[in-house]
Design a protein around this motif. Sequence first.
Motif, short mmCIF file in Angstrom:
data_model
loop_
_atom_site.label_atom_id
_atom_site.label_comp_id
_atom_site.label_asym_id
_atom_site.label_seq_id
_atom_site.Cartn_x
_atom_site.Cartn_y
_atom_site.Cartn_z
N TYR A 134 0.88 -1.17 0.00
CA TYR A 134 0.00 0.00 0.00
C TYR A 134 0.91 1.22 0.00
O TYR A 134 1.72 1.37 0.91
CB TYR A 134 -0.85 -0.06 1.28
CG TYR A 134 -1.65 1.15 1.61
CD1 TYR A 134 -1.08 2.25 2.23
CD2 TYR A 134 -3.02 1.19 1.37
CE1 TYR A 134 -1.83 3.35 2.58
CE2 TYR A 134 -3.79 2.28 1.71
CZ TYR A 134 -3.19 3.36 2.32
OH TYR A 134 -3.94 4.45 2.68
N ASP B 54 0.68 5.29 -0.23
CA ASP B 54 -0.13 6.50 -0.19
C ASP B 54 0.42 7.56 -1.15
O ASP B 54 1.54 7.46 -1.59
CB ASP B 54 0.02 7.04 1.25
CG ASP B 54 -1.23 7.66 1.71
OD1 ASP B 54 -1.48 7.66 2.92
OD2 ASP B 54 -1.93 8.18 0.84
N TYR B 55 -0.36 8.61 -1.41
CA TYR B 55 0.18 9.70 -2.26
C TYR B 55 1.24 10.51 -1.53
O TYR B 55 2.03 11.20 -2.16
CB TYR B 55 -0.94 10.60 -2.77
CG TYR B 55 -1.52 11.53 -1.74
CD1 TYR B 55 -2.44 11.07 -0.81
CD2 TYR B 55 -1.17 12.87 -1.69
CE1 TYR B 55 -2.98 11.90 0.13
CE2 TYR B 55 -1.71 13.72 -0.76
CZ TYR B 55 -2.61 13.23 0.16
OH TYR B 55 -3.14 14.06 1.11
N THR C 284 3.51 6.98 2.14
CA THR C 284 3.46 6.05 3.28
C THR C 284 3.49 4.65 2.70
O THR C 284 2.62 4.30 1.90
CB THR C 284 2.13 6.22 4.05
OG1 THR C 284 1.90 7.57 4.32
CG2 THR C 284 2.17 5.43 5.33
N HIS D 95 3.37 0.48 3.24
CA HIS D 95 3.08 -0.58 4.20
C HIS D 95 2.73 -1.85 3.45
O HIS D 95 1.96 -1.81 2.49
CB HIS D 95 1.91 -0.17 5.10
CG HIS D 95 1.74 -1.05 6.28
ND1 HIS D 95 2.76 -1.34 7.16
CD2 HIS D 95 0.67 -1.73 6.75
CE1 HIS D 95 2.32 -2.15 8.10
NE2 HIS D 95 1.06 -2.40 7.88
N LYS D 96 3.29 -2.96 3.89
CA LYS D 96 2.97 -4.26 3.28
C LYS D 96 1.67 -4.75 3.90
O LYS D 96 1.54 -4.80 5.11
CB LYS D 96 4.10 -5.25 3.56
CG LYS D 96 3.92 -6.58 2.86
CD LYS D 96 5.23 -7.38 2.95
CE LYS D 96 5.15 -8.69 2.24
NZ LYS D 96 4.15 -9.61 2.75
N VAL D 97 0.69 -5.08 3.06
CA VAL D 97 -0.63 -5.45 3.56
C VAL D 97 -1.12 -6.73 2.91
O VAL D 97 -0.60 -7.17 1.89
CB VAL D 97 -1.68 -4.33 3.28
CG1 VAL D 97 -1.40 -3.10 4.11
CG2 VAL D 97 -1.71 -3.99 1.81
N ALA E 253 -7.11 -0.78 -0.02
CA ALA E 253 -8.02 -0.10 -0.94
C ALA E 253 -7.83 1.39 -0.84
O ALA E 253 -7.42 1.92 0.20
CB ALA E 253 -9.46 -0.46 -0.61
N SER F 220 -13.14 2.55 -1.01
CA SER F 220 -12.45 1.81 0.05
C SER F 220 -13.32 1.64 1.27
O SER F 220 -13.21 0.65 1.99
CB SER F 220 -11.15 2.51 0.45
OG SER F 220 -11.42 3.71 1.14
N PHE F 221 -14.21 2.59 1.55
CA PHE F 221 -15.09 2.46 2.71
C PHE F 221 -15.92 1.19 2.60
O PHE F 221 -16.25 0.55 3.60
CB PHE F 221 -16.00 3.68 2.86
CG PHE F 221 -15.25 4.91 3.27
CD1 PHE F 221 -15.10 5.98 2.40
CD2 PHE F 221 -14.70 5.01 4.54
CE1 PHE F 221 -14.39 7.12 2.78
CE2 PHE F 221 -14.00 6.15 4.93
CZ PHE F 221 -13.85 7.19 4.05
N LEU G 12 -13.08 -2.25 1.80
CA LEU G 12 -12.30 -2.67 2.97
C LEU G 12 -13.18 -3.38 3.98
O LEU G 12 -12.77 -4.38 4.58
CB LEU G 12 -11.62 -1.48 3.65
CG LEU G 12 -10.22 -1.12 3.15
CD1 LEU G 12 -9.69 0.06 3.93
CD2 LEU G 12 -9.27 -2.29 3.31
#
Lengths: 204, 204
Positions: free
Chosen positions: A116, A118-119, A122, A124-126, A130, A135-136, A139
């Motif tokens: 994942y 971010d713009y 950020t 992060h391995k997930v 979404a 995504s709301f 996810l």
Amino acid sequence: MECVFGLVGDGFALVAADSSAVNSILVHKSNEDKIMILDSHKLLGASGEAGDRVQFTEYIQKNVHLYEFRNGIPLSTAAAANFTRGELAQALRKSPYSVNILLAGYDKDIGPSLYYIDYIATLHKVDKGAFGYGSFFSLSMMDRHYHSGMSLKEAVDLVDKCIVEIRTRLVVSPPNFVIKIVDKDGAREYAWRETIKDAEVPTA
Amino acid sequence: MSIFEYNGSAVVAMVGKNCFAIASDRRLGVNLQTIATDFQRIYKIHDKLYIGLSGLATDAQTLYQRLVFRHKLYQLREERDMKPETFASLVSALLYEKRFGPYFCQPVIAGLDDDDVPFICTMDCLGAKELAKDFVVSGTASESLYGVCESMYKPNMESEELFETISQALLSSVDRDCLSGWGGHVLLVTPTEVVERTLKGRMD
């Protein structure tokens, strides 16, 4: 109302994205491919400002290819993800790219992985991720139905459930989605989920 | 919402008898949405020096990469690990370099110096150091953490008691903060060993 989401299954990773190209109230096209195939075993699903999205993802793709040409071996998924994050982080305080990214890849020794990004860079391995208003819904559906080691059929069913949820509950929901998969046999397009078919553009 | 509250975080460090403990929450969020529940905020610099970075996750990752780079160079030149006090000055200098465009992070530094005397300190995003003999806190839950640590802390606690105290302090503080939580990560460092434990708290 761009939607990108993805998940990791048993020996594969799936990324799904909507395919509408929108400018204010006008829909330019409904079959825009927002999931770029970075190299033989990597997918880059991106959402965000149209120009930034295309320019940035193409830049990443070309650099990934360059590494492979120079060094004779492809980048690992983690390395590609960290490279992407580095480019976003460097540009962040100069001229930021407004692109959110889900990077899926398959490495022979590690298996499938999803990152994942971010713009604002950020990383992060997930297992599931979404972006966007969708995504709301996606996810939450994935929180309910996802478990590690899902088979391809289960995963595609879950993706379809998410798409149905987005179509029902998001006010200006995108009509069409594309699903791409990456596993030991490579990165490829898996399916489209269309409710509106664009007229085919005659090739030059 | 302030930029420091974009991702949500809670970090605390406490001094015990010849040992220290550093703990953080595990939530990675984007405003009010939770993206991941296994985010790593505490990083190892060397066996006896740890840094917890609260605040904006992208800046925490960038800052960590710069610090590891500087520490590795130091190790090559000096042929030894950095002392915690020296490292704290390095972090402070790096942060103040960006005085008019700062990294949005509040570091918590915890280490054992050469005589195995524990050292903790925190600083704000501009590098203003705050040395303490008992505990230091940072993050969105810092106000709760100050209160709980002040009540629960006793000087010269043995490692097991220190672990209990810091765990209870962290869990009860993040329960009062909607932006941090989803469990905890505690590292207990003594001169002979490092024990890393994951806490299960209220998962909300």
